[in-house]
Motif scaffolding. Structure first.
Motif, short mmCIF file in Angstrom:
data_model
loop_
_atom_site.label_atom_id
_atom_site.label_comp_id
_atom_site.label_asym_id
_atom_site.label_seq_id
_atom_site.Cartn_x
_atom_site.Cartn_y
_atom_site.Cartn_z
N TYR A 43 35.04 -9.63 -4.19
CA TYR A 43 34.00 -8.66 -4.54
C TYR A 43 32.73 -9.39 -4.94
O TYR A 43 32.75 -10.28 -5.79
CB TYR A 43 34.49 -7.76 -5.67
CG TYR A 43 35.65 -6.88 -5.23
CD1 TYR A 43 35.42 -5.64 -4.64
CD2 TYR A 43 36.97 -7.32 -5.37
CE1 TYR A 43 36.48 -4.85 -4.20
CE2 TYR A 43 38.04 -6.52 -4.94
CZ TYR A 43 37.78 -5.30 -4.36
OH TYR A 43 38.83 -4.52 -3.92
N ARG A 46 26.22 -7.01 -7.04
CA ARG A 46 24.88 -6.63 -6.63
C ARG A 46 24.18 -6.24 -7.93
O ARG A 46 24.69 -5.39 -8.65
CB ARG A 46 25.07 -5.42 -5.71
CG ARG A 46 23.88 -4.94 -5.02
CD ARG A 46 24.35 -4.06 -3.87
NE ARG A 46 23.79 -2.74 -4.00
CZ ARG A 46 24.09 -1.72 -3.17
NH1 ARG A 46 24.96 -1.88 -2.20
NH2 ARG A 46 23.51 -0.57 -3.32
N GLU A 58 30.28 -5.52 -3.52
CA GLU A 58 30.60 -5.33 -2.10
C GLU A 58 31.96 -5.95 -1.82
O GLU A 58 32.22 -7.10 -2.19
CB GLU A 58 29.53 -6.01 -1.22
CG GLU A 58 29.84 -5.90 0.28
CD GLU A 58 28.73 -6.45 1.17
OE1 GLU A 58 27.71 -6.95 0.65
OE2 GLU A 58 28.90 -6.37 2.40
N SER A 115 31.06 -1.09 -2.46
CA SER A 115 30.56 -0.92 -1.08
C SER A 115 31.57 -1.50 -0.10
O SER A 115 32.11 -2.58 -0.32
CB SER A 115 29.24 -1.66 -0.89
OG SER A 115 28.32 -1.28 -1.87
N ASN A 117 32.24 -2.36 4.05
CA ASN A 117 31.62 -2.52 5.38
C ASN A 117 32.40 -1.76 6.44
O ASN A 117 33.62 -1.85 6.50
CB ASN A 117 31.59 -4.00 5.76
CG ASN A 117 30.63 -4.79 4.89
OD1 ASN A 117 29.41 -4.67 5.03
ND2 ASN A 117 31.16 -5.58 3.98
N GLU A 147 30.38 3.44 -1.59
CA GLU A 147 29.27 3.31 -0.65
C GLU A 147 29.80 2.73 0.66
O GLU A 147 30.63 1.82 0.64
CB GLU A 147 28.19 2.38 -1.21
CG GLU A 147 27.01 2.19 -0.27
CD GLU A 147 25.92 1.32 -0.89
OE1 GLU A 147 24.92 1.87 -1.34
OE2 GLU A 147 26.10 0.10 -0.93
N GLU A 149 28.78 0.77 4.10
CA GLU A 149 27.70 -0.02 4.71
C GLU A 149 27.86 0.00 6.22
O GLU A 149 28.91 -0.37 6.75
CB GLU A 149 27.76 -1.48 4.22
CG GLU A 149 27.54 -1.60 2.72
CD GLU A 149 27.18 -3.02 2.27
OE1 GLU A 149 27.13 -3.95 3.11
OE2 GLU A 149 26.96 -3.19 1.05
N ASP A 179 22.99 -1.94 6.56
CA ASP A 179 23.16 -3.37 6.33
C ASP A 179 22.33 -4.19 7.32
O ASP A 179 21.98 -3.70 8.39
CB ASP A 179 24.65 -3.68 6.53
CG ASP A 179 25.11 -4.93 5.81
OD1 ASP A 179 24.28 -5.59 5.17
OD2 ASP A 179 26.30 -5.24 5.90
N LYS A 200 19.56 -2.64 3.15
CA LYS A 200 19.79 -4.01 2.71
C LYS A 200 19.02 -4.94 3.63
O LYS A 200 19.29 -5.01 4.82
CB LYS A 200 21.29 -4.33 2.75
CG LYS A 200 22.11 -3.42 1.83
CD LYS A 200 23.59 -3.83 1.79
CE LYS A 200 23.82 -5.01 0.90
NZ LYS A 200 25.29 -5.26 0.71
N GLU A 236 19.40 -9.31 0.33
CA GLU A 236 20.63 -10.10 0.47
C GLU A 236 20.32 -11.57 0.61
O GLU A 236 19.25 -11.95 1.10
CB GLU A 236 21.34 -9.70 1.77
CG GLU A 236 22.18 -8.47 1.67
CD GLU A 236 23.09 -8.38 2.88
OE1 GLU A 236 24.31 -8.41 2.69
OE2 GLU A 236 22.60 -8.29 4.02
N GLN A 256 21.30 -9.33 -4.19
CA GLN A 256 22.64 -9.81 -3.95
C GLN A 256 22.50 -11.23 -3.41
O GLN A 256 21.71 -11.46 -2.50
CB GLN A 256 23.33 -8.90 -2.94
CG GLN A 256 24.81 -9.09 -2.84
CD GLN A 256 25.47 -8.13 -1.85
OE1 GLN A 256 24.82 -7.24 -1.32
NE2 GLN A 256 26.73 -8.35 -1.59
#
Ligand code: C2E
Ligand code: CA
Ligand code: CA
Ligand code: CA
Length: 279
Positions: A43, A46, A58, A115, A117, A147, A149, A179, A200, A236, A256
């Motif tokens: 993890y 952020r 994330e 979050s 992906n 969330e 992404e 993303d 992002k 990012e 992040q």
């Protein structure tokens, strides 16, 4: 004919380079990786740019392969997509991430978003909404702390479908972020139609903030666009104090990057959260 066959095999074997050999081996083994408990999740925090408070994490999947060691998702996620294994793997990541965030909330870390992906194939699978609903229900996580992404590539040739999906997620209060923004195809016209909470900024823009003035302008542009559209911006790949200072001065919402934290195992993240609580 038989010996000719063997020659052929030898020829092809010799011609296989390390890369394609590994690719072949990995795609064979990935099928069993889930059942063998070889996948795990790290993890990555952020943080709010101004206060450095951790607003979310994330979920990033990892594969601990018995022979190859730690395999990067940059290497095996594309294989998972080719083989369709991204469906069960993605579902597993989503369930684990929701379960874990619920646990954190029960421990008192109440306001973090997790979050996850989603690759194109995952997003466009049949019954994706039912799957998400079921997992949210099963794990007991409030949907506003989840969330999803997605990347710009999701829209290519599936625009209407994805727009509809995002609207459905919004109805459920599930957050959606775009993303790797800036690296793919996306028109401002499309952006305007999407129910996005966050964009992002891809790390390739952040990387060269201080050396390439064009990147500075691009980031400033994205920030003012997002403000006008009422979207949150995450930068990012922030690795240095200088990059952070620039983004903070431009009022980028969230950061992040390795400058704050690498992706962490559960225990390490919990230690970080606790140390932040004490400050
Ligand atoms: P991504 O979604 O863009 O995730 C961010 C990647 O950038 C992560 O790499 C993260 O470790 C790395 N990163 C973040 N900050 C920094 C920084 O300051 N410096 C540097 N050098 N790198 C930074 P990771 O974990 O290797 O993941 C690579 C990609 O694999 C992800 O890119 C995402 O596209 C994919 N991926 C990872 N987990 C999943 C998953 O569960 N499902 C799907 N579909 N894709 C995943
Ligand atoms: Ca991501
Ligand atoms: Ca990214
Ligand atoms: Ca990516």
């Amino acid at each position: 004919a038989k010996s000719q066959g063997r020659n052929q095999v030898q020829y092809y074997t010799a011609a296989l380079n390390m890369h394609s050999f590994k690719h072949f081996a990995l795609s064979n083994d990935l099928r069993k990786a889930l059942a063998k408990d070889e996948l795990f999740i790290q993890y990555m925090p952020r943080v709010q740019a101004q206060t450095t408070e951790i607003l979310g994490v994330e979920a990033l999947v990892r594969w601990n392969h018995p022979d190859w060691g730690l395999v990067s998702p940059a290497e095996f996620v594309p294989i998972a997509e080719e083989t369709g294994l991204i469906i069960p793997i993605g579902e597993w990541v989503l369930r684990e991430a929701c379960k874990q965030n619920k646990r954190w909330q029960d421990m008192g870390f109440t306001s973090m978003t997790v979050s996850v992906n989603f690759s194109v194939k995952q997003l466009l699978q049949q019954n994706i909404l039912q799957t998400i609903d079921r997992i949210v229900e099963e794990t007991g996580l409030s949907p506003e702390y989840l969330e999803i992404e997605i990347t710009e590539s999701s829209f290519i040739s599936n625009e209407k479908e994805v727009i509809h999906l995002l609207d459905e997620l919004k109805k459920r209060k599930i957050k959606v972020s775009l993303d790797d923004f800036g690296t793919g195809f996306s028109s401002l016209y499309l952006l305007k139609q999407l129910s996005l909470d966050t964009i992002k900024i891809d790390k390739s823009f952040v990387e060269e903030i201080l050396t390439n003035p064009v990147n500075k302008s691009i980031i400033e542009c994205i920030l003012s666009l997002a403000k006008a559209m009422n979207m949150n911006v995450v930068a990012e790949g922030v690795e240095t104090a200088e990059q952070y200072a620039f983004l903070k001065s431009k009022e980028c919402d969230e950061i992040q990057g390795y400058y704050f934290s690498r992706p962490l195992d559960i225990k390490d993240l919990e230690a970080l959260l606790k140390s932040k609580q004490m400050n």
